[in-house]
Design a protein around this motif. Structure first.
Motif: not given
Length: 407
Positions: A1-4, A276-279
């Motif tokens: 999980m990527i934090k904001f 884009g960040v998640w990708s």
């Protein structure tokens, strides 16, 4: 999980040239969307054009841009220069903006839209290749997401300005079209001053004839799979002009018609950079599948919900699917194409996508005229489901496709 907060912190790492290209896109989109948000309603209510005519104009305009992108992208590879063609394309769009308020008929407006999209075609592939050249590999998805977010901020600021100006001018379309000329010329000025093209690597191969068979064969099977996925996906959707007309069909007042694109593009802008960040950290194909699922949900909502609130849900879902897919498809092209052929790769990608959009928009207009406003959205949902099945097959046959630098 990527934090904001992590995603926000990554903004500082993105090169200044990507930021500048993003703001150039923002300004030009403010100009273009001020016109585009009003043009379908203007054509139908003022000039008496049919829905099918709107579909043809929109489809031909976007297909023209896509065809031109092939040649501009190839020329940028041949020259080894991207910025020159980007300036030419943005400049052409800026200088054709005054045609819109001066046009006396449907044919003039069609010509203005056609010329404006030639400018978009000239700049599109070289600009995307320039972003890919500037962005570090580990920030490629975030860089394309940021540029797409800034571009899309312009896409909702434009309709928002159009709404305010329509109210202030008592629905004076031509006055709004004149105001749209200003940000177009600001975009060209910023591009000239703030964007520097990176130097070519000393060992980078010289491209002699980018569209020749020998060069096209250097585009590997992964690239052609991305191309096929993008074409199927584009065939499953159509011009956003039909979102405006759908909202108007359930009671949205004429002066508030641009609000449709404001809502859609706010959601789009908010979604594009995080996607884009998640990708960059997850499999890109997973993100693309999520985008396709969102498009199916959007089409079903727009087909079956009868009130303005229900149509708004469909518009929000449409914006989410755009945020999850558009920057991601550009990133996948950069991932799979050789650096010296990126302009050609983007050009070919956009050509096939533009032809698909032409077919989709023309068919959507005909379905609307023959069967009612629900028909094009039901057809879009069915085609998107087929595209999602195709994506599942591609993932099984090419499991490494879409694996990001950090995965």
């Amino acid at each position: 999980m990527i934090k904001f907060p992590v995603a926000l912190a990554g903004l500082r790492e993105i090169p200044s040239g990507v930021w500048a290209l993003g703001f150039v896109s923002l300004l030009m989109d403010v100009s273009s969307e001020m016109v585009h948000a009003l043009l379908p309603v203007y054509l139908v209510t003022v000039l008496g054009a049919s829905m099918a005519t709107v579909g043809v104009i929109e489809g031909v305009a976007e297909a023209t841009a896509s065809i031109v992108k092939v040649f501009s992208g190839a020329i940028s590879d041949w020259l080894g220069k991207r910025k020159l063609l980007a300036v030419l394309g943005y400049g052409l769009s800026a200088f054709t903006k005054p045609i819109f308020p001066l046009a006396p008929s449907v044919s003039w407006l069609a010509a203005a839209r056609f010329i404006d999209r030639i400018g978009k075609g000239v700049r599109g592939a070289p600009r995307d290749a320039l972003v890919a050249d500037i962005a570090p590999a580990h920030l490629r998805g975030a860089s394309f997401g940021l540029r797409q977010s800034l571009d899309t901020i312009g896409a909702f600021l434009g309709p928002a300005l159009a709404i305010g100006l329509m109210w202030l001018t008592a629905d004076n379309f031509r006055a709004v079209f004149w105001v749209a000329v200003i940000p177009a010329f600001l975009a060209v000025s910023l591009l000239l001053v703030a964007v520097r093209e990176p130097k070519r690597f000393a060992g980078l191969r010289k491209v002699r004839f980018p569209l020749g068979v020998a060069e096209l064969r250097r585009l590997n099977s992964s690239y052609w799979l991305v191309l096929t996925i993008g074409a199927l996906f584009t065939l499953a959707r159509f011009s956003e002009a039909f979102l405006i007309l759908r909202a108007q069909s359930v009671g949205l007042p004429l002066a508030l018609a641009p609000l449709v694109l404001v809502v859609m593009n706010i959601v789009y802008a908010l979604a594009a950079y995080p996607a884009g960040v998640w990708s960059d950290r997850l499999n890109r194909m997973t993100m693309l599948a999520i985008g396709l699922a969102l498009l199916i949900a959007a089409d079903l909502a727009l087909a079956f919900f009868r009130g303005l609130a229900g149509v708004t849900i469909g518009i929000v879902l449409w914006g989410l699917h755009m945020g999850c897919t558009q920057g991601l498809l550009a990133t996948l092209v950069a991932d799979t194409a050789p650096p010296e052929l990126r302009g050609t790769a983007y050009g070919v990608f956009n050509l096939l996508g533009g032809l698909s959009l032409l077919v989709a928009s023309v068919v959507a207009g005909a379905l609307w005229d023959d069967f009612g406003p629900y028909a094009p959205f039901l057809a879009g949902a069915g085609l998107t489901a087929l595209a999602l099945i195709g994506l599942t097959i591609v993932r099984e046959r090419a499991p490494s496709l879409g694996v990001s630098h950090r995965s």
